[in-house]
Scaffold this motif. Structure first.
Motif, PDB file in Angstrom:
ATOM      1  N   UNK C  25       0.839  -1.199   0.000  1.00 51.81           N
ATOM      2  CA  UNK C  25       0.000   0.000   0.000  1.00 51.81           C
ATOM      3  C   UNK C  25       0.873   1.247   0.000  1.00 51.81           C
ATOM      4  N   UNK C  26       0.748   2.062  -1.027  1.00 51.70           N
ATOM      5  CA  UNK C  26       1.537   3.295  -1.014  1.00 51.70           C
ATOM      6  C   UNK C  26       0.937   4.300  -0.035  1.00 51.70           C
ATOM      7  N   UNK C  27       1.785   4.817   0.829  1.00 54.05           N
ATOM      8  CA  UNK C  27       1.382   5.848   1.780  1.00 54.05           C
ATOM      9  C   UNK C  27       2.350   7.018   1.645  1.00 54.05           C
ATOM     10  N   UNK C  28       1.801   8.221   1.542  1.00 60.18           N
ATOM     11  CA  UNK C  28       2.661   9.393   1.392  1.00 60.18           C
ATOM     12  C   UNK C  28       3.106   9.943   2.735  1.00 60.18           C
ATOM     13  N   UNK C  29       4.281  10.544   2.739  1.00 63.42           N
ATOM     14  CA  UNK C  29       4.726  11.283   3.918  1.00 63.42           C
ATOM     15  C   UNK C  29       5.253  12.623   3.443  1.00 63.42           C
ATOM     16  N   UNK C  63       0.587  -8.079   3.966  1.00 63.85           N
ATOM     17  CA  UNK C  63       0.587  -6.758   3.338  1.00 63.85           C
ATOM     18  C   UNK C  63       1.723  -5.893   3.854  1.00 63.85           C
ATOM     19  N   UNK C  64       2.082  -4.965   3.016  1.00 58.27           N
ATOM     20  CA  UNK C  64       3.146  -4.043   3.402  1.00 58.27           C
ATOM     21  C   UNK C  64       2.732  -2.618   3.070  1.00 58.27           C
ATOM     22  N   UNK C  65       3.404  -1.671   3.731  1.00 57.82           N
ATOM     23  CA  UNK C  65       3.207  -0.258   3.403  1.00 57.82           C
ATOM     24  C   UNK C  65       4.459   0.241   2.707  1.00 57.82           C
ATOM     25  N   UNK C  66       4.252   0.952   1.616  1.00 57.58           N
ATOM     26  CA  UNK C  66       5.397   1.557   0.931  1.00 57.58           C
ATOM     27  C   UNK C  66       5.320   3.063   1.185  1.00 57.58           C
ATOM     28  N   UNK C  67       6.307   3.563   1.876  1.00 62.16           N
ATOM     29  CA  UNK C  67       6.268   4.978   2.257  1.00 62.16           C
ATOM     30  C   UNK C  67       6.888   5.835   1.157  1.00 62.16           C
ATOM     31  N   UNK C  68       6.170   6.893   0.779  1.00 63.34           N
ATOM     32  CA  UNK C  68       6.668   7.802  -0.257  1.00 63.34           C
ATOM     33  C   UNK C  68       6.893   9.176   0.365  1.00 63.34           C
ATOM     34  N   UNK C  69       8.125   9.483   0.703  1.00 64.35           N
ATOM     35  CA  UNK C  69       8.375  10.751   1.389  1.00 64.35           C
ATOM     36  C   UNK C  69       8.517  11.920   0.418  1.00 64.35           C
ATOM     37  N   UNK C  70       8.139  13.107   0.865  1.00 61.95           N
ATOM     38  CA  UNK C  70       8.319  14.312   0.052  1.00 61.95           C
ATOM     39  C   UNK C  70       8.676  15.483   0.962  1.00 61.95           C
ATOM     40  N   UNK C  71       9.464  16.376   0.416  1.00 62.51           N
ATOM     41  CA  UNK C  71       9.930  17.551   1.161  1.00 62.51           C
ATOM     42  C   UNK C  71       9.005  18.723   0.851  1.00 62.51           C
ATOM     43  N   UNK C  72       8.433  19.342   1.876  1.00 62.25           N
ATOM     44  CA  UNK C  72       7.576  20.500   1.588  1.00 62.25           C
ATOM     45  C   UNK C  72       8.262  21.831   1.940  1.00 62.25           C
ATOM     46  N   UNK C  73       9.512  21.783   2.396  1.00 62.58           N
ATOM     47  CA  UNK C  73      10.290  22.969   2.768  1.00 62.58           C
ATOM     48  C   UNK C  73       9.482  23.932   3.646  1.00 62.58           C
TER      49      UNK C  73
END
Lengths: 274, 288, 375, 333
Positions: C25-29, C63-73
């Motif tokens: 499961x893609x999860x955003x951060x 099941x697994x979680x796939x973490x998708x990190x992003x920088x918001x500055x």
């Protein structure tokens, strides 16, 4: 010359910078369709005089009358509109334009369309632009640079830059053209052809004022000459009279004893050392 | 008591602004260049000071200041020679040059963030937190250093500009590049030396400011206020920059209390705009 | 030839089948990973990643979680764009973030529009849960709760009669100051003054002089640790001796560096303090973290860890009751009751706010010491 | 052989000015507008979102380009005018129910008025103007953050109403994109027309040599006011769209860093080039999305990009593209 009407009168014009009086009670009369030379040693106030006439600086005292109108405190652009245009000691062009565009800027006051017009009236804009470009080409041809119209300014030689500057000034259709050291940096052939050009322009009715260091050029070309030193006029008259004026010989050409040094500074315009 | 304490800290911060402003003015005079990277050179100087302190523990603080200044001056010299001079020689416009220095500033501040990290750093020396007692007034221990450096630098600059051949040629180059080159002064060298000196002075200011607060990559913003100081004291005038720095330093400290602390940031610029409206060439401007 | 093609098809089918059984499961951060606020984002991210390792080792079954990190500055525009991208391109089932109030405020408009559940570990601005976004919840205390607990503690535990309020002038400091002021009025804690200062300020002496002349029992600051550190330092320089409440700054090393000896004796209500939670989950986290990093976790690392677990818990319950859809995850997040997190038992309220114990701490001998765990 | 060389020579010259320069500008216009309309709409999804962001910053960069690149009036506070436009438009729509087109016009007017105020109040030239624009940016940001009664302060404004045009509510991303792309196309076309005539030439003259511009009768002070007002008005238009993209409005979107980013856009794209401004905006918005893993290097890379492009490509990407195509044509001849 046939017409002896006065086109420009300076009456007691004075300009101070701090304690220094750069131009002191300068009075000159320039006759229409003539060439008037303004000469003098370095720091005599010649370029300041041009600045005063073209409006880049404002006089502290005195009056400048152009074609019957007092223009002493008018903005430079309104003097261009009245018919005064100048060039600079070192040519000031627009370095990122093509030669044709530089000359076209000279047509500025001959174009009517404003901000909205340039954006919205398609047919009028096209006609105006076509007129501007063909006029600019014509003036370039006048100075003999018709072939360079589309070249970038950056590609020009020093002499060509001078000519483009003259073409740009002519494009404003001036009555009075102020040329600041038009021959400096030119080779003898170029100098001669500039002389030819100026004569031709005067024949067509233009009035020219020259600030010049090339004495041969000045003496051969000018109808009248004003000599300045330390901001003041020391002599006025025809080239023949000037050459024989003892004040000029003493102050400008230097006394025979140190003539060698002064003569050099007169020609090469060496920098003013403190 | 409180008032004099605030005045004192206004003076100390004013000294920092002054030093950075002097750097602005020197570069402007020598190169006709508005150097927006000046504040970032100050920040780099402060970080270099940090690295010196960490790597050479025990080195007295009065040696850290000149050492960091010298290293930053070398960096400034390299920047001037490699990036600025070619552009100036090409006759690039003011707009272009300002953008170039802005770009250099971005590289310096974000480069520093990559090298030294995003967290603020504190000089790990006792000086940072020590307080002296002078006539019963508590004074942060770094203030005497600031005062001494300020006096020494201004005196040094005065000697350099008036007594040595380097200074004379720098002044000649600054006043009239064409004449100077006729006289045999290498304008490129003179420009680069001015820039390096300005960077060094900025770095000294950074090292001296660090114990008052902390070192961080966004410290260069102080440089912009210092620029306002240089402008209101007349850009290009060294005494003007010093006075301008004090005006802004004290103005911010006292003004923050009189006006409103919400608008403290605007104060430097409002002061500058106000003074320029009254005297368009700044406090020490020659032409009225 | 035909055979190989058939076997290829079988392999493809098989891999599809297995992916249908065990899902990633893609999860955003998102949060500030660069810039001046980077500490908040990167620390909560490393906490979340630490939790993720445990979660992906069987917490969700296969099941697994796939973490998708992003920088918001910490910039609202960048945050909105980053979250939009997670939703549009990565098709995330949920978003964990943000770590600053400004970035979060922009992001919740995106998740609301796209109907994607969002769980913030650190954002405290009370306006966030009042924005009527049914998809947004947080495990961080709201600024209202944070400020009210502080006011009550000052009055009841410390016997304070008056306080002076300083607030960073942004949407972190201002809501906290307002909530504090309201509560103070309500419980009869006198406010001797309130000053908002610019986020970039470094010179607080004029402000502190005004504070000193008002002579309050406590100085209460709602701001960042850099400002807290400078204020403590400058108060010491001016020889002003006032009990100083600095909020979560007390748990940050740089605050202690900047303030120096002046940090001693300051108070702060933290998000989380390692060692203050006596439950199994609380002990387990600190122990595991110590094994890995040889130090105690910071408050932001703890919050990132728990945010990940609260989300995983919701996903686990969603999977058990039919399927992991965004709607289901959202519903399960909002039905979180007494979830045993590392930072204490967490309950998500109907408006998306959280109930969680908060540690009030004091800096004693250079160490953060628990004063009271406020429930 | 010699005639070929001669033809090549004249061809290369003709492409630098006059009528063929006009033709070249419109060709660039056709290509860029074509890409603008086709790419985001056909790719859809997040690309459409990126297209929206690019279009907003492209509009803003166009405004900055005519100020800085064309007329040499370096502004370090461009984002402030976007902010003024954004707040004007949103507050009018939200509090007074003004329809979007009118709010857009009001945003442009408000930003233009602020620009005029800045130019008048700070009647300074050169260096002084630059630092004053920076100061103006700081002051505007502080007013937006502190005038809580009007702007909602640092908490920002949420629940941005959908764009309403002639009674239609535009709620989809596609609809918003059509509005933005129309605005950008129209502005771009108008600015090309402006740059070709008397006014554009006067702007360029002003930017390249003020004394010389004065000497041919260009009223320098008036044209400076004009270009600053125009540039700021365009920033206001860009700003008016921004909250509709983000559905949220906060003073933090209009800081010094945003102003700096706009400056990098026009420099990277090519100072003085209108297509360059749009290309620069596209690169600075889109590139970070594909370099997400290197996010912490973003500003550092922007700085390197800025300095490197200034040293290696003084005329920016647009300028490099032009000289490349000119070189190719010469070879083809």
């Amino acid at each position: 010359m046939k017409s002896s009407q006065t086109i420009l009168t300076l009456r007691g014009v004075t300009r101070r910078f701090g304690g220094l009086v750069a131009v002191n009670k300068l009075s000159i009369e320039v006759k229409e369709a003539s060439i008037h030379g303004l000469i003098g040693p370095n720091g005599a106030g010649k370029s300041t005089a041009f600045d005063l006439i073209s409006g880049l600086t404002s006089a502290d005292a005195g009056e400048i009358i152009f074609r019957g109108e007092i223009v002493t405190h008018r903005a430079p652009e309104s003097r261009v509109a009245a018919g005064i245009c100048r060039t600079f000691q070192t040519p000031k062009l627009f370095d990122e334009m093509s030669v044709l565009d530089v000359v076209a800027t000279g047509r500025h006051l001959h174009n009517a369309l404003g901000l909205w017009g340039s954006m919205f009236s398609i047919a009028r804009k096209r006609a105006e632009e076509a007129r501007t470009i063909s006029a600019a080409r014509e003036f370039l041809t006048t100075v003999g640079l018709g072939a360079k119209a589309d070249a970038p300014v950056a590609d020009l030689s020093y002499g060509e830059r001078r000519l483009v500057e003259i073409a740009r000034a002519l494009a404003t259709e001036p009555k009075l053209l102020l040329l600041d050291e038009v021959t400096s940096g030119l080779n003898p052939v170029e100098t001669a052809s500039v002389g030819e050009l100026l004569r031709e322009l005067v024949r067509l009715g233009l009035t020219i004022m020259l600030v010049e260091h090339d004495m041969k050029f000045v003496m051969g070309l000018c109808d009248d000459i004003t000599v300045m030193n330390y901001g003041s006029v020391i002599a006025q008259g025809s080239p023949g009279e000037i050459v024989q004026n003892p004040d000029v010989v003493a102050a400008y050409l230097g006394s025979p004893r140190d003539g060698q040094r002064s003569r050099r500074s007169l020609r090469a315009d060496a920098p003013a050392c403190p | 008591m409180n008032f004099s304490l605030q005045l004192l800290s206004g003076l100390a911060v004013g000294c920092i602004y002054s030093l950075v402003a002097v750097g602005f003015s020197m570069v402007y005079r020598a190169m006709g260049l508005v150097n927006f990277a000046q504040g970032d050179l100050m920040m780099i100087g402060a970080f270099i000071g940090y690295s010196i302190i960490v790597n050479l523990p025990g080195l007295p603080f009065w040696l850290v200041v000149p050492l960091a200044a010298a290293i930053t001056a070398c960096l400034g010299y390299a920047v001037a020679q490699s990036a600025l001079w070619p552009a100036m020689q090409r006759g690039a416009s003011q707009t272009y040059l300002v953008l170039l220095t802005l770009g250099i500033g971005i590289i310096l501040s974000n480069g520093a963030r990559l090298v030294w990290g995003a967290n603020p750093l504190v000089y790990p020396i006792p000086l940072t937190h020590e307080t002296l007692r002078i006539w019963d007034y508590p004074v942060p221990a770094v203030y005497p250093f600031i005062a001494l450096t300020m006096v020494a630098l201004i005196a040094g600059l005065n000697v350099l500009f008036t007594r040595t051949w380097i200074g004379l040629s720098l002044r000649a180059a600054a006043d009239d590049a064409q004449t100077a080159s006729v006289m045999g002064v290498n304008h490129r060298l003179a420009s680069a030396i001015s820039f390096a000196l300005a960077a060094g002075i900025g770095a000294a200011a950074g090292v001296l400011y660090a114990p008052i607060t902390f070192v961080s990559a966004d410290m260069g913003m102080i440089g912009i206020k210092a620029f306002a100081a240089a402008v209101l004291g007349s850009l290009g005038s060294i005494p003007g920059s010093v006075i301008g720095g004090f005006v802004i330093g004290i103005g911010e400290t006292l003004g923050g209390q009189l006006v409103s602390s919400e608008y403290q940031d605007s104060l430097a610029f409002l002061l500058m705009i106000g003074i320029l409206l009254i005297k368009p060439t700044g406090l020490m401007g020659r032409k009225g | 030839m035909i055979l190989t093609r058939a076997s290829l098809a079988a392999t493809v089918l098989l891999s599809f089948a297995s992916s249908a059984m065990a899902k990633d499961f893609p999860v955003g951060f998102f949060g500030p990973l660069s810039g001046p606020a980077a500490a908040y984002g990167s620390e909560s991210l490393s906490g979340a990643q630490f939790a993720l390792e445990e979660i992906n080792a069987g917490y969700l079954g296969a099941d697994k979680i796939k973490l998708i990190p992003a920088d918001d500055t910490a910039s609202p525009g960048v945050a909105a764009q980053a979250v939009q991208r997670m939703i549009d391109v990565d098709d995330v089932v949920a978003v964990v973030g943000g770590s600053t109030s400004a970035g979060t405020a922009a992001a919740i408009e995106v998740t609301k529009e796209a109907k994607v559940p969002q769980l913030s570990p650190l954002a405290v601005d009370s306006a966030l849960t009042q924005a009527r976004n049914p998809w947004f919840a947080r495990i961080a205390q709201s600024s209202t709760a944070w400020a009210e607990r502080t006011a009550e503690w000052l009055k009841n535990n410390k016997g304070a009669r008056s306080a002076y309020l300083l607030a960073r002038n942004d949407n972190f400091g201002v809501p906290l100051a307002e909530a504090f002021e309201r509560k103070a009025k309500e419980i009869g804690l006198e406010l001797k003054g309130r000053i908002a200062y610019e986020p970039s300020s470094r010179e607080f002496k004029p402000t502190l002089a005004s504070v000193a002349s008002a002579n309050p029992d406590y100085l209460v600051l709602w701001g960042y640790y850099t400002e807290a550190g400078l204020m403590a330092k400058q108060m010491a320089e001016m020889q002003i001796k006032l009990p100083f409440y600095v909020g979560s700054a007390i748990g940050i090393d740089q605050f202690r560096d900047i303030a120096g000896p002046a940090a001693e004796g300051t108070y702060g209500l933290l998000y989380y303090l390692a060692g203050s939670i006596e439950t199994d989950a609380g002990k387990h986290f600190v122990q595991k973290w110590n094994e890995r990093y040889h130090r105690a976790p910071t408050q932001y690392e703890g919050m990132g860890y728990d945010a990940m677990y609260v989300l995983a818990g919701a996903m686990k319950r969603a999977a058990a009751s039919g399927g992991v859809t965004k709607q289901k995850i959202r519903d399960e997040i909002f039905s979180t009751r007494e979830f045993q997190g590392a930072t204490g038992p967490i309950t998500i309220l109907p408006n998306g706010d959280a109930e969680r114990p908060l540690p009030m701490a004091e800096l004693v001998g250079g160490k953060v010491k628990l004063d009271t765990l406020l429930h | 052989m010699s005639t070929i060389a001669k033809e090549a020579h004249t061809a290369s010259h003709q492409s630098t000015s006059g009528v063929s320069r006009h033709r070249r500008d419109w060709a660039a216009f056709a290509v860029i507008v074509g890409i603008l309309w086709c790419l985001p709409l056909s790719l859809g999804g997040f690309y459409l979102y990126l297209g929206l962001a690019v279009a907003i910053y492209a509009i803003s960069a166009l405004g900055l380009q005519i100020m800085v690149g064309l007329a040499g009036q370096l502004s370090l506070g461009h984002a402030a005018f976007m902010g003024i436009g954004a707040y004007t438009s949103v507050l009018l729509q939200k509090n007074a129910g003004v329809p979007f087109p009118a709010a857009l016009a009001a945003a442009a007017l408000a930003a233009a008025a602020a620009g005029l105020l800045m130019a008048q109040l700070i009647r300074l030239s050169g260096v002084y103007f630059k630092i004053a624009t920076f100061g103006f940016g700081v002051v505007v940001h502080q007013i937006l953050s502190n005038w809580t009664a009007l702007t909602g302060g640092s908490a920002g404004v949420r629940a941005i109403p959908a764009i309403g045009v002639l009674g239609f509510q535009i709620e989809t991303r596609t609809g918003l994109f059509v509005c933005e792309a129309l605005t950008l196309t129209l502005l771009y076309a108008l600015l090309i027309r402006l740059s070709h005539g008397k006014i554009g030439r006067a702007f360029r003259a002003l930017g390249q040599n003020e004394a010389a511009a004065r000497s041919v009768g260009i009223a320098v002070a008036r044209y400076r006011m004009m270009v600053i007002t125009l540039g700021c008005a365009i920033a206001g238009i860009a700003g008016a769209y921004l909250p509709h993209l983000m559905r949220f409005l906060s003073p933090e979107s209009f800081t010094w860093y945003e102003s700096l980013t706009c400056l990098i856009m026009i420099t990277l794209g090519g100072l003085g080039s209108l297509p360059g401004a749009i290309i620069g905006a596209a690169i600075l918005i889109v590139a970070p999305e594909y370099l997400r893993d290197f996010a912490q290097y973003k500003m550092f890379a922007f700085g390197i990009l800025l300095v490197a492009s200034m040293i290696l490509l003084p005329r920016g990407i647009a300028g490099a593209g032009m000289s490349l195509s000119r070189g190719k044509r010469m070879h083809a001849q």
